[in-house]
Design an enzyme around this catalytic site. Structure first.
Site, PDB file in Angstrom:
ATOM      1  N   HIS A 284       0.838  -1.210   0.000  1.00  0.00           N
ATOM      2  CA  HIS A 284       0.000   0.000   0.000  1.00  0.00           C
ATOM      3  C   HIS A 284       0.865   1.249   0.000  1.00  0.00           C
ATOM      4  CE1 HIS A 284       0.384   0.893   4.414  1.00  0.00           C
ATOM      5  NE2 HIS A 284       0.443  -0.416   4.541  1.00  0.00           N
TER       6      HIS A 284
ATOM      7  N   ASP B 228      -0.328   4.361   0.704  1.00  0.00           N
ATOM      8  CA  ASP B 228      -0.782   5.407   1.629  1.00  0.00           C
ATOM      9  C   ASP B 228      -0.089   5.205   2.968  1.00  0.00           C
ATOM     10  OD1 ASP B 228      -2.247   2.992   2.041  1.00  0.00           O
ATOM     11  OD2 ASP B 228      -3.699   4.091   3.262  1.00  0.00           O
TER      12      ASP B 228
ATOM     13  N   ASP C 199       6.328   1.324   6.577  1.00  0.00           N
ATOM     14  CA  ASP C 199       4.914   0.971   6.391  1.00  0.00           C
ATOM     15  C   ASP C 199       4.278   1.890   5.377  1.00  0.00           C
ATOM     16  OD1 ASP C 199       2.331   0.004   6.681  1.00  0.00           O
ATOM     17  OD2 ASP C 199       1.964   1.055   8.562  1.00  0.00           O
TER      18      ASP C 199
ATOM     19  N   GLU D 217      -5.133   1.522   2.494  1.00  0.00           N
ATOM     20  CA  GLU D 217      -4.967   0.472   3.495  1.00  0.00           C
ATOM     21  C   GLU D 217      -5.115   1.005   4.898  1.00  0.00           C
ATOM     22  OE1 GLU D 217      -3.290  -2.486   6.231  1.00  0.00           O
ATOM     23  OE2 GLU D 217      -2.606  -0.431   5.959  1.00  0.00           O
ATOM     24  N   GLU D 218      -4.570   2.189   5.157  1.00  0.00           N
ATOM     25  CA  GLU D 218      -4.620   2.746   6.516  1.00  0.00           C
ATOM     26  C   GLU D 218      -6.009   3.274   6.864  1.00  0.00           C
ATOM     27  OE1 GLU D 218      -2.315   2.008   8.301  1.00  0.00           O
ATOM     28  OE2 GLU D 218      -0.378   2.131   7.288  1.00  0.00           O
TER      29      GLU D 218
ATOM     30  N   ASP E 189       4.199  -6.401   4.588  1.00  0.00           N
ATOM     31  CA  ASP E 189       3.562  -5.280   5.299  1.00  0.00           C
ATOM     32  C   ASP E 189       3.439  -5.602   6.787  1.00  0.00           C
ATOM     33  OD1 ASP E 189       2.274  -2.846   5.668  1.00  0.00           O
ATOM     34  OD2 ASP E 189       0.295  -3.637   5.153  1.00  0.00           O
TER      35      ASP E 189
ATOM     36  N   HIS F 109       3.082   2.861  13.132  1.00  0.00           N
ATOM     37  CA  HIS F 109       2.024   3.869  13.227  1.00  0.00           C
ATOM     38  C   HIS F 109       2.362   4.935  14.252  1.00  0.00           C
ATOM     39  CE1 HIS F 109      -1.400   1.309  11.323  1.00  0.00           C
ATOM     40  NE2 HIS F 109      -0.298   1.277  10.614  1.00  0.00           N
TER      41      HIS F 109
HETATM   42 ZN   LIG Z   1       0.944  -1.345   6.359  1.00  0.00          ZN
HETATM   43 ZN   LIG Z   2      -0.053   0.641   8.635  1.00  0.00          ZN
END
Ligand SMILES: [Zn+2]
Ligand SMILES: [Zn+2]
Ligand SMILES: [Zn+2]
Ligand SMILES: [Zn+2]
Lengths: 480, 480
Positions: free
Chosen positions: B98, B100, B133, B167-168, B200, B450
Site C-alpha cells: 500500500h 498510503d 509501512d 490500506e490505513e 507489510d 504507526h
Molecule cells: Zn501497512
Molecule cells: Zn499501517
C-alpha cells in the site's frame, strides 16, 4: 404581621415594569464560565449596582482579584455589597444572590434566543437564560425595594445584600471575602446580620412552595490506572500485557450497585437509618414517582416508593460514576489499549459525613481491591475537591417567618425540603456568621436552571416577589 | 537456486540511489485518513505507476469509486495494478503493498520532519513516515525490478502487482475489485496467480527475520445503556434514579479478567489448548520477556513465561476494553450523570473463531448479565464490524521458498510467527484466489509503523531487497 396591603397591590399593578427589568437583566449575557463574556459579567454587576443605588441602597464593589481561565489571567467579577437601614431596633437580614449565569447558545436546543426574555402568554412563562437562576430572584428583591420607595414605606428590617458574579464558576474569591469581613466582627460588613436568606434553588415540584434546610456535600475522586509507556494496538498486545482499562473497570464496578447502594465499606453506615418519624416527613411532601419520572424523562426511579426516592436524594449519600479520562471516547471503533486511564466519580455527602471522614474509607477500599486484582499496572487515587453537607434548624424563627409568609401569599403551608446538590456559600455563611440560613426558592422544579429553555413562571415571579417582601415583615414581627 | 551473484552485487552498489528513491516517496504525504491530503495520495499513486512503467511493468489505475470522509464525498485513491512477464512455463507471483501512510505531524513528538527522510548514519536508520509501512517494502520490489532491467536479467517468475492507497483507512473498495477480478476466472487480472507475497508486517524482534503465517481476526462491539432523556445533575438525581454508567461498568467488568481470561462463556473454549508440540514452536522463537517490556515501555507482561506471552498474542483470542462514548472524558471534575453511555470493546479472534460464531455468545451473555442487574435502564448491543482470522499452511512451497531465500540472504532460519493484528486483504486474497499467501516482512519489530519516528533500518532495506529478489528465484526453482 403580614405585609401592608398596598405593598402587594403595588406588586400586582407593576408587573409589566418588573418583567421589563428582568428582560433588561437577561439581555446581558453574564456567563462567568466563558472568558469571552467576562466583560458582560462586569456590565451586569454595574447594572445591578445602579439599580440598587437608584432604589436607595448604599453599595460598594469589592475587587476579588484575578484568576486563570481558558489559559488567560482574568479579573474576577466584583462582589456587590449593599446596605439599607441601620435601625438598631430592627433585625438585619442578609440577602445573597448571583448575577452570573450558565452558558447558553440557541444551537444547544433553545426554542428562542436565550438572552432575549420571551414572555409566553399562553403558558405564562418568562423564558431566557438567568430568568430563574438567579436573575429572577435577585430582581424579586429589587421589586420589593421599588415598592417601598414608591409607596414611601419604611422597610421593616435592615437589609444587607451580597451579590456575586462567579457562582456558576465555583464562587471564586467569595469565601475569602466573607471570612475576612466576618473576622472584623461587629465592624465587618456582616457584623449586625441576624439571619440569611438565599433564593437560589427550586420547589420540589411545580405546585407547592417549599423552604429548604439542607444541602448535600460532595467529594470528587479520580482513580488512575497506568501501564504501558504509550497507547498500544490491541492486535499487537492484546492478551500479552496488563491493560489499564481492564483493571480500572474492575475497580469502578466495585463502588456502587445498580440499586444505588454504595459498596465502599463504612460510607453508607455513617448515616443513621431514618426512623418512622423521619420517614413520615418525606411521606408528607407533595411529590410522586411521576414527578421524578417526568423530570428525568424516563421511568427509571430507583424505587416505586416516593419516600424512598426522596430520601435517596435528600438524606442519603450517593455515588455517581461520571466517566473515564484517557480512554477512547469518540464515535466509531478504535482498537486502542489506552496507556493510562482515570475514572471519575463523586460521592454526595450528608451529615455527619464530611470529605475528610469519607476520603480514607475510599482510598483504603480501592487500594485493597486493586491489590486483589494482582495486576502489574500502577494505581493512583486523587481527591479532586470536596465540600461539607449543610443542614439548618428548620424550627428557627427565620424558617417560621418564611413559613408564615408563604401561608400569607400562597395560602398553603410550604414543604420542608433538603436538596441533593450543593450551594457552597450557604455553608460559608452559616459557619462564618454563625446565624441561621434560609433557602427560600422562587422558581419551580421544572425551571431548567442549567438547561435549555430556562424559564420562570410569571406567577412565581409575581407571587415570589410578594413572598420575599412578606418574609421581611414576618421576620420583623416574630419574637426571636 | 539462489539469485545470481550479480543481482546482489547490484543491490549493494546502488544503495544511495535506492535511498534517494525512498526519500522521494516519503516526501509525498500520502495520508489516506485525512481529506486534506487526498490529492497527495493520488500523487503518490501516479508516482508509483510512473516508477513501475519505467521499469518495464505494464500498469493500469483502477477507479475504486467514491466515499464519504470528514463529511465530504471524496474520490477513492486508485488501485495500481501491474503485470510483467507472461511466460506460461514460469510461476506467477502476486505482490501486494500500500502506498498510503498514517498521519504524522512533527508536533506529535517526531524528532525530525516526518515527511523528509532522514538518514541517521550513526544508527543506520532511515527515518520518516512510510519508511517501513509500507513504502520501504514497495520500493524493495522496485529495486529488484531495477536491478534486473539494468543487468538485462530476465525475471525468474511472472509478476503481478496490486498496490492500494487506502490500506490505513480500511482498504475501501479493494475487496470488491479483488472479488470482481477473481470472478472473471482465468481471464481476470489475478487469473494465473500461483501465490501471493505481502510485505507489510514486521519481525518479532530486532534480530531475526521471520515468515508470518497467521493473523488474528476481530469483532468489535458497542454496548449502550440508556436511561434518562438527557444528562442529569448528580446532586439532584444521585440515588434517585438508575444511572446508565453504573450498569454499563458492571457489564464491562464481566467481560475480561485482569489476567486476560475472556469471561464470556464459550469464547476461550472455542480454541484448543496448545499441546506440548505446539508450545515448543513458541519456545523456540527468538523472543524474551524483555523484548515485550521494551516494546511497551513497562514491566507489565501478563506472564513471566515467554511462550505464554507469545501464545496470548498469536494463538489465543483477546478482549480489550477501549473506552466509553457519551460519558465525561475531559480533564477536571464534572458532576454529570450521563444519559446514555456506550462501552466499546473488541475481541481478537483465532481459528476456528469467526465474528459469526462469537457474536451470539457475546449477545447472549451480556443480555443475561444485564437482566441480573435488575435495572430499569435499557440495553442495546451492536456488532460494529469484524473480520475472520487467517492462517496459512507454512509447509507450502511458497513458505519453503521464502525460508530458503532468508537462509541465503541472512544466513539463518527465519522464525515462523503469527501476528496479533489483522491485515484484512490477506484473507481476501487467500479466499478469493484460493492460493497460498505469504507474509514476508522487511522491517524490524521496533520500527514504530504507526508511531512517531517511524524508521526502517538501512540494512533491512538493503538485505530485504535482496530477500525479495532471492525469494522470486527460490519460487521459480522449487517443485510445486
Ligand atoms: Zn501497512
Ligand atoms: Zn499501517
Ligand atoms: Zn444559581
Ligand atoms: Zn446555577
Amino acid at each position: 404581621m403580614p405585609a401592608p396591603p398596598k405593598f402587594t397591590e403595588f406588586i400586582d399593578s407593576h408587573v409589566d415594569g418588573f418583567i421589563q427589568r428582568l428582560a433588561d437583566a437577561v439581555a446581558i449575557p453574564s456567563v462567568s464560565g466563558d472568558a469571552q463574556h467576562r466583560q458582560d459579567v462586569f456590565k451586569m454587576g454595574s447594572w445591578l449596582q445602579g439599580q440598587l443605588n437608584s432604589l436607595g441602597v448604599e453599595t460598594k464593589q469589592v475587587d476579588l482579584g484575578k484568576h486563570i481561565m481558558d489559559g488567560q489571567e482574568l479579573q474576577l467579577p466584583p462582589a456587590i455589597l449593599g446596605r439599607i437601614g441601620d435601625d438598631p431596633k430592627k433585625k438585619t437580614v442578609l440577602v445573597y444572590g448571583h448575577y452570573d449565569v450558565q452558558p447558553a447558545e440557541k444551537s444547544d436546543g433553545w426554542d428562542t434566543e436565550p438572552f432575549k426574555l420571551v414572555v409566553d402568554e399562553k403558558t405564562g412563562r418568562l423564558i431566557g437564560r438567568g430568568s430563574t437562576d438567579d436573575k429572577g430572584p435577585i430582581l424579586g428583591w429589587l421589586n420589593v425595594l421599588e415598592a417601598h420607595k414608591a409607596l414611601g414605606l419604611e422597610l421593616p428590617v435592615n437589609m444587607r445584600f451580597c451579590f456575586e458574579g462567579m457562582e456558576e464558576s465555583g464562587s471564586e474569591g467569595l469565601d475569602d471575602l466573607i471570612k475576612s469581613e466576618t473576622a472584623k466582627g461587629k465592624n465587618g460588613f456582616f457584623g449586625d446580620v441576624d439571619c440569611v436568606c438565599i433564593s437560589d434553588n427550586y420547589w420540589l415540584n411545580t405546585r407547592t412552595p417549599c423552604l429548604t434546610y439542607g444541602l448535600r456535600g460532595l467529594v470528587y475522586f479520580k482513580v488512575t490506572v497506568s501501564g504501558p509507556a504509550r497507547d498500544l494496538h490491541s492486535g499487537a498486545f492484546g492478551r500479552s500485557v496488563h491493560e489499564p482499562m481492564t483493571d480500572l473497570v474492575q475497580i469502578m464496578s466495585k463502588l456502587v450497585a445498580t440499586d444505588g447502594t454504595i459498596l465502599i465499606p463504612g460510607v453508607d453506615d455513617m448515616v443513621s437509618t431514618a426512623d418512622a418519624e423521619e420517614k413520615k416527613l418525606y411521606v408528607t411532601l407533595d411529590y410522586s414517582i411521576q414527578d421524578i419520572e417526568e423530570a428525568v424523562g424516563a421511568p427509571i426511579a430507583l424505587s416505586d416508593d416516593k419516600a424512598t426516592v426522596l430520601m435517596g436524594r435528600m438524606r442519603e449519600p450517593s455515588l455517581s460514576l461520571h466517566g473515564i479520562e484517557g480512554a477512547f471516547y469518540g464515535p466509531g471503533a478504535k482498537t486502542v489499549i489506552p496507556a493510562s486511564v482515570s475514572g471519575k466519580f463523586s460521592i454526595r455527602l450528608v451529615p455527619p459525613q464530611t470529605p475528610d471522614t469519607v476520603e480514607p474509607l475510599v482510598f483504603k477500599y480501592i487500594e485493597s481491591e486493586f491489590a486483589k486484582l494482582n495486576t502489574k499496572n500502577k494505581l493512583k487515587i486523587e481527591n479532586l475537591h470536596g465540600g461539607k453537607p449543610w443542614i439548618a434548624d428548620h424550627k428557627h424563627w427565620n424558617y417560621e417567618a418564611a413559613k408564615r409568609a408563604t401561608e400569607a401569599v400562597y395560602k398553603r403551608t410550604p414543604d420542608l425540603t433538603r436538596e441533593g446538590g450543593s450551594i457552597p456559600v450557604t455553608l460559608t455563611f452559616a459557619e462564618s456568621l454563625g446565624v441561621n440560613v434560609l433557602l427560600l426558592p422562587m422558581g419551580r422544579g421544572d425551571d431548567g436552571a442549567h438547561s435549555t429553555n430556562e424559564k420562570l413562571d410569571k406567577s412565581n415571579f409575581v407571587e415570589g416577589t410578594k413572598l420575599l417582601g412578606t418574609y421581611l415583615y414576618e421576620v420583623a414581627a416574630i419574637t426571636a
